[in-house]
Scaffold this active site. Structure first.
Site, PDB file in Angstrom:
ATOM      1  N   CYS A 130       0.907  -1.179  -0.045  1.00  0.00           N
ATOM      2  CA  CYS A 130      -0.076   0.002  -0.152  1.00  0.00           C
ATOM      3  C   CYS A 130       0.812   1.301   0.108  1.00  0.00           C
ATOM      4  CB  CYS A 130      -0.804  -0.216   1.075  1.00  0.00           C
ATOM      5  SG  CYS A 130      -1.966   1.240   1.310  1.00  0.00           S
ATOM      6  N   CYS A 133      -0.561   3.946   2.173  1.00  0.00           N
ATOM      7  CA  CYS A 133      -0.068   3.867   3.629  1.00  0.00           C
ATOM      8  C   CYS A 133       1.149   4.138   3.934  1.00  0.00           C
ATOM      9  CB  CYS A 133      -0.668   2.312   4.226  1.00  0.00           C
ATOM     10  SG  CYS A 133      -1.876   1.660   3.444  1.00  0.00           S
ATOM     11  N   ASP A 134       2.131   3.611   3.358  1.00  0.00           N
ATOM     12  CA  ASP A 134       3.571   3.441   3.615  1.00  0.00           C
ATOM     13  C   ASP A 134       4.560   4.413   2.969  1.00  0.00           C
ATOM     14  OD1 ASP A 134       2.800   1.857   5.395  1.00  0.00           O
ATOM     15  OD2 ASP A 134       3.192   0.049   3.813  1.00  0.00           O
TER      16      ASP A 134
END
Ligand SMILES: Cc1cc2nc3c(=O)[nH]c(=O)nc-3n(C[C@H](O)[C@H](O)[C@H](O)COP(=O)(O)OP(=O)(O)OC[C@H]3O[C@@H](n4cnc5c(N)ncnc54)[C@H](O)[C@@H]3O)c2cc1C
Length: 301
Positions: A130, A133-134
């Site tokens: 992701c 997300c990261d």
């Protein structure tokens, strides 16, 4: 006795719960992780009508609030088994056993893995599924995106705004992303394209340090701080294999009416055989599945 047991609280499951409650039914939703499903990982959902630019997390919270306000019961537990006995479905979770007249399977799908040495070991230590997300963890660093579809193209462009250097690795010679996305990637100076390349290993010490590729039988090592794997979805329907028909890819066979081959058992959203997997199609399926479950209950009870 539950009227509709819904497995999964993504957009399909939560919409099914809203429709089930509005039909006056006893609805129970089982969610193993967080309400919202894949929407949680989407920073902005621009193609869901009427919401404007809304984050996936906000849309998830709105849907959750709506189904809870209408009286749906939420069980925050993983469904581990489902069986049918004399027309009644028995559902097992880690924490209990439940009985229901109908089931809507709305368990979505998970991101596909590369399946190469080192991937599992460095998952969370440089290997991510992701970018949204990261990605911010790799500000000013190097990232490799693996994949050639829409998500890979979007993630490569997203990371190009954060990272010093981005490589896009794809096993074919052409990207299969939509034209405008593929063009944006091909035109980007910040994204180096490595096409016709197959990842064969993730290399690291404490964290990821490189990815090993094979290009026309020749090995090439690309040094990187992060590897974002964006190679599509993988349904996880093993626990339903005894009660529902699965296609060769593992999706539950169900048409636009969300009916499976078994009476009282429905499949909605990304988990079923369908041409488009989006928030709006999942929500639409949820509405259809709950309406057909209601009809089934009226005809049989
Ligand atoms: C990074 C990313 C970006 C995206 N961007 C967009 C976008 O911009 N627009 C758009 O329309 N779509 C987008 N999508 C796709 C969209 O999010 C999905 O199509 C949609 O969420 C599918 O909904 P669903 O309800 O079928 O399944 P999911 O959203 O996958 O939800 C399934 C739920 O079931 C739960 N579950 C699974 N197994 C069990 C079990 N055994 N017991 C209990 N619970 C279980 C899961 O924890 C999950 O919460 C994106 C997806 C991703 C990953």
């Amino acid at each position: 006795m539950i009227d509709i047991a819904i497995i999964g609280a993504g957009p399909a499951g939560m919409t099914a719960a809203i429709y089930g409650k509005r039909a006056g039914l006893n609805v129970c939703v089982f969610e193993a992780e967080l309400c919202g499903g894949q929407m949680i990982y989407t920073p902005e959902i621009e193609n869901y009508p009427g919401t404007g630019k809304l984050s996936g997390a906000e849309l998830s919270l709105n849907m959750r609030a709506q189904m809870i306000d209408l009286g749906a019961e939420l069980v925050e537990d993983r469904v581990t088994a489902v069986r049918e006995e004399n027309g009644i479905y028995r559902i097992s979770t880690f924490g209990g056993e439940y009985e229901s007249r109908t089931i809507i399977i709305a368990n979505g799908a998970k991101r596909r893995k590369l399946g190469v040495p080192g991937e599992e070991k460095y998952s969370g230590r440089g290997v991510s599924y992701c970018a949204v997300c990261d990605g911010s963890l790799y500000k000013g660093k190097t990232a490799v995106v693996v994949g050639g579809g829409n998500t890979a193209a979007e993630d490569a462009l997203y990371l190009a705004n954060i990272c010093e250097k981005v490589y896009l690795v794809h096993r074919r010679e052409e990207l299969r992303a939509e034209k405008h996305l593929a063009r944006a990637v091909l035109d980007s100076d910040k994204v180096e394209k490595i096409l016709g390349a197959t990842p064969v290993a993730v290399i690291g010490d404490k964290k990821v340090t490189a990815i090993e590729l094979e290009i026309n039988g020749v090995k090439r090592t690309v040094e990187t701080d992060a590897i974002f794997v964006c190679i599509g979805l993988q349904p996880e329907n093993g626990i339903f294999a005894d009660i529902a028909e699965l296609d060769a890819a593992g999706y539950i066979v169900a048409g636009a009416d969300c009916r499976t081959s078994r009476a009282g058992l429905f499949a909605a959203g990304d988990t079923r055989t369908t041409a488009l997997r989006q928030v709006i199609t999942a929500a639409s399926d949820g509405a259809v599945a709950a309406t057909n479950a209601d009809r089934y209950i009226k005809e049989n009870y």
